[in-house]
Enzyme design. Sequence first.
Site, PDB file in Angstrom:
ATOM      1  N   CYS A 252       0.797  -1.226   0.000  1.00  0.00           N
ATOM      2  CA  CYS A 252       0.000   0.000   0.000  1.00  0.00           C
ATOM      3  C   CYS A 252       0.832   1.280   0.000  1.00  0.00           C
ATOM      4  CB  CYS A 252      -0.914   0.035   1.223  1.00  0.00           C
ATOM      5  SG  CYS A 252      -1.959  -1.409   1.438  1.00  0.00           S
TER       6      CYS A 252
ATOM      7  N   HIS B   7      -2.335   6.736   4.565  1.00  0.00           N
ATOM      8  CA  HIS B   7      -1.289   5.757   4.868  1.00  0.00           C
ATOM      9  C   HIS B   7       0.096   6.203   4.427  1.00  0.00           C
ATOM     10  CE1 HIS B   7      -0.691   1.146   5.611  1.00  0.00           C
ATOM     11  NE2 HIS B   7      -0.235   1.920   6.591  1.00  0.00           N
TER      12      HIS B   7
END
Length: 593
Positions: free
Chosen positions: A84, A145
Amino acid sequence: MYLLSKRSMLCTCFTWIICTIGLILCSANPDTATKPNFVLMMVDDLGIGDLGCYGNTSLRTPHIDRLAQEGVKLTHHIAAAPLCTPSRAAFLTGRYPIRSGMVGNGRMGVYLFSASSGGLPREEITFARVAKEQGYATALIGKWHLGLNCEDSADHCHHPSSHGFDHFYGTIMTNLRDCQPGHGSVFHHAHVHIPYKAISIGLASLALLHFKGVITVPRKVVLGVLVLIGMVMGFFQLMLYTFPNLNCFLMRGADIVEQPFISENLTQRMTNEAIEFLERNSERPFLLFFSFIQVHTALFASPRFRGQSQHGLYGDAVMEVDWSVGQIMQTLERLKLKENTLVYVTSDQGPHLEEISIHGEVHRGFSGIYRAGKSTNWEGGIRVPGILYWPGVIPAGKVIDEPTSNMDLFPMVLNLAGASLPSDRDIDGHDLLPLLQGKVKRSEHEFMFHYCNANLNAVRWHPADSTAVWKALFFTPNFYPENSSACFHTHICFCVEPFITHHDPPLLFDLSSDPSESTPLTTDTEPKFFSVLETMRAAVSHHKQSLKPVPMQFSSGNLIWKPWLQPCCSSLNQLCSCERDYQTGKSHEIQRE
């Protein structure tokens, strides 16, 4: 005399009209009047085989499928990383994550704590920052993130607002198991493998032998060891207990509005937020990055989607994402913005195949014909959906099998927004528009480099005079099914010993004839075996020469939890708990097909 007067009046009126039109045209902003809008949607951990338009026959995704039918579908679209955080850094900047230090040297390649100090450096240029400078309204809805703070709990040096997003509504972290009651913990693997029983027996035996005089160790040393071990075990248990409150929170702008967040209706809330942003900015150019929380585990779906698919909770979550895409498209149509908006749908990497719930359920997506999934540089880990839609500009129903990258959105957005590419850094993406419109037939990506954390894992080569797409892998993870205990045991494949196997010579595939990477080529089956590898090694050498030393954002110091960086909407003694989320607009009802 009357005719002359009438003619004079007509001339005066005509002159007034011309001047009025001129004033209107001059008062309009020529820099923003014709600029296209951007709606960029990225699903978390979605497999390329999960969508109907990529061959799935048992999972309904009508809204995304319609975009593919009325736009362009990329079938060789590559995520810049199989995890990610580095993948998203590359998407936003158009640069391999190794260039910004957004890669790990060890096992860890993503952030697990909101109070870590690492993140996307402010020196990096994102497409949101450039779009904002060009007069765009910019928003990020959903998952970030890419870090939060550097020196204290409010400096927000890595926050989306520091990278060009006017508006942010979402999560700084990702949707971890700990964020949902009853789903266990991301530290479950470490927790279950701590030999509590053996430690207890050993400590009890040590104490008994000491007090009986068998072991002549000073009592203070024995007690010190007991206290130290007790403190470590106690701290671990405390971390498990407090983790959801400290890391699973929802922000609007710089404010925490829900801590911990409630996931059940989160996609609907984020969809409403995205729709409100579109409505507020329908009269000016905008860039919306909708970064879905789903379908990353722990899985969730709102009540009206739960149980609606043939693939359990994972399929329900995919269907809810598809509904959300449909809501965004309906809003663009209602606001008469479709003809001037570039829409993009993708995933940040392949599906997570090894995730197992605490109840023993395997929660996985589908990689289609491609091998493996998330965290690997096999095709299943990095080949992702790539759908682009812009009626009147991009042709409908077109399928392109040329190698492309999620880094290509950066130069494409900049060029369409009227900005120049930065000249002080390497940009690895290439503007997709000429390829999409058929003005060129081949991708500008001759070579692609695939990293697993900071390690160069594989190289892809699409020769200019050939239809072949060569891929060489220098090492591979010991993954299912070759070694079912390696990745399933840890719930993810790692890029370090003892979880990998090195290959010399590298494994070589021609993806144009073997996209599933089922049979490595040899000198017997491929006459050009060594010449191909020689060319690829020369490309690797040239690529490495372009890399400049940068601070590593996944160093141990940047990864660890730092109490002074901890975001908290209440005092720590209240366990950082609050619920004050709000949305200004009306709730948008779910439309069933």
